[in-house]
Scaffold this motif. Structure first.
Motif, PDB file in Angstrom:
ATOM      1  N   PRO A 149      50.832  29.442  73.736  1.00  0.00           N
ATOM      2  CA  PRO A 149      49.765  29.360  72.733  1.00  0.00           C
ATOM      3  C   PRO A 149      48.624  30.344  73.003  1.00  0.00           C
ATOM      4  CG  PRO A 149      49.647  27.497  74.237  1.00  0.00           C
ATOM      5  CD  PRO A 149      50.859  28.290  74.635  1.00  0.00           C
ATOM      6  N   ALA A 150      47.991  30.802  71.940  1.00  0.00           N
ATOM      7  CA  ALA A 150      46.773  31.588  72.071  1.00  0.00           C
ATOM      8  C   ALA A 150      45.694  30.670  72.620  1.00  0.00           C
ATOM      9  CB  ALA A 150      46.366  32.133  70.711  1.00  0.00           C
ATOM     10  N   THR A 151      44.691  31.242  73.289  1.00  0.00           N
ATOM     11  CA  THR A 151      43.674  30.372  73.887  1.00  0.00           C
ATOM     12  C   THR A 151      42.564  30.037  72.900  1.00  0.00           C
ATOM     13  OG1 THR A 151      42.779  32.397  74.809  1.00  0.00           O
ATOM     14  CG2 THR A 151      44.006  30.968  76.305  1.00  0.00           C
ATOM     15  N   GLU A 152      42.300  30.960  71.983  1.00  0.00           N
ATOM     16  CA  GLU A 152      41.168  30.738  71.095  1.00  0.00           C
ATOM     17  C   GLU A 152      41.612  30.698  69.640  1.00  0.00           C
ATOM     18  OE1 GLU A 152      37.103  32.923  70.697  1.00  0.00           O
ATOM     19  OE2 GLU A 152      37.849  33.143  72.761  1.00  0.00           O
ATOM     20  N   ALA A 153      41.195  29.669  68.921  1.00  0.00           N
ATOM     21  CA  ALA A 153      41.529  29.581  67.504  1.00  0.00           C
ATOM     22  C   ALA A 153      40.706  30.607  66.730  1.00  0.00           C
ATOM     23  CB  ALA A 153      41.246  28.181  66.981  1.00  0.00           C
ATOM     24  N   LEU A 154      41.214  31.005  65.581  1.00  0.00           N
ATOM     25  CA  LEU A 154      40.451  31.898  64.712  1.00  0.00           C
ATOM     26  C   LEU A 154      39.265  31.117  64.158  1.00  0.00           C
ATOM     27  CD1 LEU A 154      43.577  33.373  62.955  1.00  0.00           C
ATOM     28  CD2 LEU A 154      42.011  34.638  64.462  1.00  0.00           C
ATOM     29  N   PRO A 155      38.165  31.815  63.847  1.00  0.00           N
ATOM     30  CA  PRO A 155      37.009  31.068  63.357  1.00  0.00           C
ATOM     31  C   PRO A 155      37.293  30.489  61.976  1.00  0.00           C
ATOM     32  CG  PRO A 155      36.642  33.437  63.178  1.00  0.00           C
ATOM     33  CD  PRO A 155      37.925  33.260  63.914  1.00  0.00           C
ATOM     34  N   GLY A 156      36.639  29.388  61.670  1.00  0.00           N
ATOM     35  CA  GLY A 156      36.634  29.004  60.268  1.00  0.00           C
ATOM     36  C   GLY A 156      37.152  27.654  59.862  1.00  0.00           C
ATOM     37  N   TYR A 157      37.679  26.826  60.796  1.00  0.00           N
ATOM     38  CA  TYR A 157      38.190  25.586  60.256  1.00  0.00           C
ATOM     39  C   TYR A 157      37.107  24.519  60.067  1.00  0.00           C
ATOM     40  CZ  TYR A 157      40.602  21.469  59.149  1.00  0.00           C
ATOM     41  OH  TYR A 157      40.972  20.357  58.484  1.00  0.00           O
ATOM     42  N   THR A 158      36.953  24.046  58.843  1.00  0.00           N
ATOM     43  CA  THR A 158      36.116  22.862  58.607  1.00  0.00           C
ATOM     44  C   THR A 158      36.864  21.980  57.626  1.00  0.00           C
ATOM     45  OG1 THR A 158      34.996  24.028  56.824  1.00  0.00           O
ATOM     46  CG2 THR A 158      33.829  23.915  58.917  1.00  0.00           C
ATOM     47  N   ASP A 159      36.734  20.663  57.773  1.00  0.00           N
ATOM     48  CA  ASP A 159      37.352  19.757  56.824  1.00  0.00           C
ATOM     49  C   ASP A 159      36.608  19.854  55.504  1.00  0.00           C
ATOM     50  OD1 ASP A 159      39.602  18.136  57.408  1.00  0.00           O
ATOM     51  OD2 ASP A 159      38.482  17.273  59.089  1.00  0.00           O
ATOM     52  N   PRO A 160      37.330  19.972  54.405  1.00  0.00           N
ATOM     53  CA  PRO A 160      36.620  19.962  53.124  1.00  0.00           C
ATOM     54  C   PRO A 160      35.934  18.602  52.928  1.00  0.00           C
ATOM     55  CG  PRO A 160      39.011  19.917  52.803  1.00  0.00           C
ATOM     56  CD  PRO A 160      38.778  20.091  54.262  1.00  0.00           C
ATOM     57  N   LYS A 161      34.653  18.646  52.549  1.00  0.00           N
ATOM     58  CA  LYS A 161      33.890  17.390  52.430  1.00  0.00           C
ATOM     59  C   LYS A 161      33.795  16.930  50.983  1.00  0.00           C
ATOM     60  CE  LYS A 161      29.906  17.836  54.773  1.00  0.00           C
ATOM     61  NZ  LYS A 161      29.405  18.881  55.208  1.00  0.00           N
ATOM     62  N   PRO A 162      34.174  15.674  50.724  1.00  0.00           N
ATOM     63  CA  PRO A 162      34.000  15.205  49.352  1.00  0.00           C
ATOM     64  C   PRO A 162      32.513  15.104  49.015  1.00  0.00           C
ATOM     65  CG  PRO A 162      34.764  13.428  50.775  1.00  0.00           C
ATOM     66  CD  PRO A 162      34.772  14.671  51.596  1.00  0.00           C
ATOM     67  N   MET A 163      32.164  15.477  47.796  1.00  0.00           N
ATOM     68  CA  MET A 163      30.769  15.501  47.368  1.00  0.00           C
ATOM     69  C   MET A 163      30.490  14.446  46.315  1.00  0.00           C
ATOM     70  SD  MET A 163      29.327  18.383  48.644  1.00  0.00           S
ATOM     71  CE  MET A 163      28.288  19.246  47.457  1.00  0.00           C
TER      72      MET A 163
ATOM     73  N   LEU B  19      48.446   8.244  44.092  1.00  0.00           N
ATOM     74  CA  LEU B  19      47.426   8.855  44.945  1.00  0.00           C
ATOM     75  C   LEU B  19      48.042   9.340  46.247  1.00  0.00           C
ATOM     76  CD1 LEU B  19      44.451   6.395  44.338  1.00  0.00           C
ATOM     77  CD2 LEU B  19      44.466   8.840  43.795  1.00  0.00           C
ATOM     78  N   ASP B  20      48.952   8.512  46.830  1.00  0.00           N
ATOM     79  CA  ASP B  20      49.636   8.937  48.059  1.00  0.00           C
ATOM     80  C   ASP B  20      50.368  10.253  47.823  1.00  0.00           C
ATOM     81  OD1 ASP B  20      48.759   6.727  49.406  1.00  0.00           O
ATOM     82  OD2 ASP B  20      50.629   5.597  49.238  1.00  0.00           O
ATOM     83  N   LYS B  21      51.002  10.374  46.662  1.00  0.00           N
ATOM     84  CA  LYS B  21      51.755  11.596  46.348  1.00  0.00           C
ATOM     85  C   LYS B  21      50.842  12.802  46.187  1.00  0.00           C
ATOM     86  CE  LYS B  21      56.345  10.827  44.655  1.00  0.00           C
ATOM     87  NZ  LYS B  21      56.553   9.705  43.707  1.00  0.00           N
ATOM     88  N   LEU B  22      49.746  12.622  45.431  1.00  0.00           N
ATOM     89  CA  LEU B  22      48.836  13.755  45.204  1.00  0.00           C
ATOM     90  C   LEU B  22      48.200  14.212  46.508  1.00  0.00           C
ATOM     91  CD1 LEU B  22      47.009  13.024  41.829  1.00  0.00           C
ATOM     92  CD2 LEU B  22      48.961  14.501  42.279  1.00  0.00           C
ATOM     93  N   LYS B  23      47.951  13.253  47.386  1.00  0.00           N
ATOM     94  CA  LYS B  23      47.342  13.573  48.675  1.00  0.00           C
ATOM     95  C   LYS B  23      48.221  14.535  49.484  1.00  0.00           C
ATOM     96  CE  LYS B  23      44.502  12.978  52.123  1.00  0.00           C
ATOM     97  NZ  LYS B  23      43.072  13.251  52.101  1.00  0.00           N
ATOM     98  N   LEU B  24      49.542  14.436  49.259  1.00  0.00           N
ATOM     99  CA  LEU B  24      50.451  15.337  49.977  1.00  0.00           C
ATOM    100  C   LEU B  24      50.141  16.798  49.682  1.00  0.00           C
ATOM    101  CD1 LEU B  24      53.924  13.603  49.466  1.00  0.00           C
ATOM    102  CD2 LEU B  24      52.507  13.591  51.515  1.00  0.00           C
ATOM    103  N   SER B  25      49.635  17.054  48.465  1.00  0.00           N
ATOM    104  CA  SER B  25      49.378  18.449  48.120  1.00  0.00           C
ATOM    105  C   SER B  25      47.893  18.769  48.047  1.00  0.00           C
ATOM    106  CB  SER B  25      50.037  18.787  46.784  1.00  0.00           C
ATOM    107  OG  SER B  25      49.514  17.978  45.778  1.00  0.00           O
ATOM    108  N   ASP B  26      47.039  17.776  48.293  1.00  0.00           N
ATOM    109  CA  ASP B  26      45.617  18.009  48.141  1.00  0.00           C
ATOM    110  C   ASP B  26      44.857  17.333  49.276  1.00  0.00           C
ATOM    111  OD1 ASP B  26      43.004  18.281  47.391  1.00  0.00           O
ATOM    112  OD2 ASP B  26      43.299  17.623  45.329  1.00  0.00           O
ATOM    113  N   ALA B  27      44.630  18.095  50.350  1.00  0.00           N
ATOM    114  CA  ALA B  27      44.006  17.519  51.530  1.00  0.00           C
ATOM    115  C   ALA B  27      42.567  17.093  51.252  1.00  0.00           C
ATOM    116  CB  ALA B  27      44.034  18.524  52.683  1.00  0.00           C
ATOM    117  N   ALA B  28      41.975  17.602  50.176  1.00  0.00           N
ATOM    118  CA  ALA B  28      40.572  17.301  49.898  1.00  0.00           C
ATOM    119  C   ALA B  28      40.390  15.984  49.158  1.00  0.00           C
ATOM    120  CB  ALA B  28      39.956  18.436  49.080  1.00  0.00           C
ATOM    121  N   LEU B  29      41.481  15.379  48.731  1.00  0.00           N
ATOM    122  CA  LEU B  29      41.389  14.110  48.000  1.00  0.00           C
ATOM    123  C   LEU B  29      41.279  12.951  48.996  1.00  0.00           C
ATOM    124  CD1 LEU B  29      41.737  12.360  45.395  1.00  0.00           C
ATOM    125  CD2 LEU B  29      44.196  12.540  45.749  1.00  0.00           C
TER     126      LEU B  29
END
Ligand code: GDP
Ligand code: MG
Length: 597
Positions: A282-296, A316-326
């Protein structure tokens, strides 16, 4: 392909300025989609995307193009969603590119999302190619807007390209410019692999398809991968490029853009912004930029037919499979029964999810009024996060803070007065105002998110004959004098109607809802007061007069079987009734009151 012959770019534009049409045209001109297979918005695969003409999920596609000397290049075009609700995805897509085509409608000029996307591109250090589109339109004024664009990004008006995605005019010259101006990707071929995930799509047949940009090293089929944010490992079953249909390859190397398939079924295991590396090395350092999308924005979704609840859960369970922000969790309401409290990135996201639930799963839904996230501090200094007004703490409140947004509105200067009036009525604080050209103005406000999630955009559009455009980004929290208004039926609060509003607007909300309900709720055997209250203080009141509706009176002393039949019939009629204390209310009345019909 060696990285010096790769160009990674995206097209950024305000909605409707012609990004998808131009992308389609590029697919045709580079020959990767034959004319007979061409359909409008080739890259917008979801039905809703094609119908509404918007791009929700971004896609990447690889196209061959040669420079004047005959050297061939691989151009990776990454289509980005243009709407603010999905700006996290836009910024991830931008991070996968070295350059951006800034596309502006030559009959409209710069709009709010043109600016928002341009600023994101500049933050990612992308080379910008300014382009005016739709020059075939009679109303196009390319000279005027070339100057506007040159003023905005620096450079000369003559350097602004002029194209028509519709007729194809100027598109070849644009592809040449992409090769000439956009830098080749740079990375370390010998390092441990690092690939940035900029999109993740659920496909019923192939599972999750993950789109990546290789930054360092190489990934090959059958290797074991690791997601750096979670440490989970997966087998790489297939790797390849989209051209635009998937073409498996022997591997991806520095600068390349392509897809990975690992057989996982849930996009949460392959998150946008995460870094993919080798499990063994594995690489030691992740690339910058990961944040969880926040529901507003939060809203309760309820099936109109209560027996559809299990279907809603499954959908909803099904849609969640394709939409991590839900986000969603079960919730019950006196007025509406069993449903889910759902969190969304914004109003468009809410609308799209509700529409997909209704369309793809045959559900009939009612959504409660959208609410934002409030932080409520009680007098004993406990802080509660409230996404549903019915969770608002009772008792003495020390402070309430609400999410704020920095709003940018672009419009012709004649509308400045009416826009300012609207923003002031929505508790906006003016931050600044700039002229972009002779007649276009940018107004910047700090405003509570709650004031714009409802119908702000509709009002803005109607006050400006459709000429204003809007963009906003989160700008922290701010305390405000907010109260919860309850709507009471015979003294009982009806949860679905509670709302958190500014104290100045509490009275008008109370009057509106009590009047609405008094027209919708049928008369009962007894008088029913309908009140609006802040805590114990009543601020508005209506009442429904009593009737005597005694079905048995008709057969006083009469035959017992007839009596039973009548009673049964009355029960039948009660089926869709909800009891609020002693008051029975047809569910339709609640639904009508919520939707404002
Ligand atoms: P997007 O929202 O940026 O993806 O925009 P679309 O590609 O969906 O285009 C929005 C509308 O503008 C559609 O009705 C297109 O047919 C139209 N359009 C796009 N490009 C051109 C163009 O070059 N000329 C003309 N006349 N219309 C265009
Ligand atoms: Mg589009």
């Amino acid at each position: 392909t060696p990285s010096e012959f790769i160009r990674n770019f995206c097209i950024i534009a305000h909605i409707d300025h012609g990004k998808s049409t131009l992308a389609d045209r590029m697919l045709g001109i580079t020959g990767i989609v034959a004319n007979r297979d061409m359909r409008a918005q080739y890259l917008d695969r979801m039905d809703i995307e094609r119908e509404r003409g918007i791009t929700i999920k971004s896609q990447a596609v690889r196209m061959p193009w040669s420079d004047e000397g005959g050297q061939s290049y691989a151009l990776n075009m990454i289509d980005t969603p243009g709407h603010v609700d999905f700006s996290y995805e836009v910024s991830r897509s931008l991070a996968a590119c070295e350059g951006a085509i800034l596309l502006v409608d030559a009959a409209q000029g710069i709009e709010a999302q043109t600016l928002a996307n341009l600023y994101l591109a500049m933050e990612n250090d992308l080379t910008i190619i300014p382009v005016l589109n739709k020059i075939d339109l009679p109303a196009a004024d390319p000279d005027k807007y070339a100057l506007e664009l040159a003023n905005l990004i620096g450079g000369k008006p003559e350097d602004v390209l002029r194209v028509s995605g519709k007729t194809g005019m100027g598109v070849e010259a644009l592809l040449d410019r992409v090769i000439r101006d956009i830098p080749a990707p740079v990375g370390n071929v010998d390092a441990e692999p690092r690939a940035m995930i900029f999109d993740s799509v659920y496909d019923a047949y192939r599972g999750v398809v993950t789109y990546v940009r290789m930054v360092d090293g190489t990934l090959k089929p059958r290797e074991r991968l690791q997601m750096m944010s979670t440490g989970t490992t997966h087998d790489l079953l297939e790797i390849g490029v989209s051209s635009p249909e998937p073409v498996p390859s022997k591997g991806l190397s520095v600068g390349e853009v392509g897809y990975l398939i690992t057989g996982v079924k849930d996009v949460r295991l392959s998150k946008v912004g995460d870094t993919v590396t080798h499990a063994q090395k594995p690489a030691t350092e992740a690339l910058p930029g990961y944040t969880d999308p926040k529901p507003m924005v939060f809203s309760g979704l309820y099936p109109i037919d209560g027996s559809d609840y299990p279907i809603l859960r499954e959908a909803l369970d099904k849609l969640k499979l394709s939409d991590a922000a839900l986000n969603y969790e079960p919730e019950t309401s006196v007025a509406l029964g069993f449903g889910f409290r759902c969190g969304f990135l914004g109003l468009l996201h809410l609308e799209i999810i509700t529409e997909r639930l209704e369309r793809e799963f045959g559900l009939n839904l009612i959504a409660t009024a959208p609410s934002v996230i409030y932080e409520v501090t009680t007098e004993d200094r406990k802080t509660v996060t409230v996404t549903n007004p019915s969770e608002f703490p009772t008792g003495k409140i020390h402070a309430v803070s609400e999410p704020m947004v920095r709003v940018a509105i672009l419009a012709p200067k004649d509308y400045v007065g009416t826009i300012m009036e609207l923003c002031q009525s929505r508790r906006g604080a003016l931050l600044g105002m700039d002229y972009l050209g002779e007649d276009r103005v940018e107004l910047r406000y700090n405003m509570p998110l709650a004031e714009i999630v409802f119908d702000f955009f509709d009002h803005l559009k109607s006050r400006t004959q459709g000429y204003a455009s809007l963009d906003y980004e989160p700008s922290g929290e701010q305390e405000a004098d907010l109260v919860k208004v309850d709507i009471l039926l015979q003294g009982e609060a009806v949860d679905a109607f509670s709302a958190i509003v500014h104290r100045d607007n509490a009275y008008s909300y109370g009057v509106l809802m009590t009047e609405r309900l008094s027209k919708l709720i049928p008369r009962q055997q007894f008088e029913v007061p309908i009140q609006a209250a802040i805590g114990a203080r009543i601020i508005a009141r209506e009442s429904i007069r009593a009737i005597r509706k005694d079905v048995l009176a008709k057969c006083y002393g009469g035959d017992i079987s007839r009596k039973r039949k009548l009673l049964e019939k009355q029960k039948e009629g009660k089926k869709r009734m909800k009891m609020v204390g002693r008051v029975e209310v047809p569910q339709e009345a609640f639904i009508a009151a919520l939707s404002g019909d």
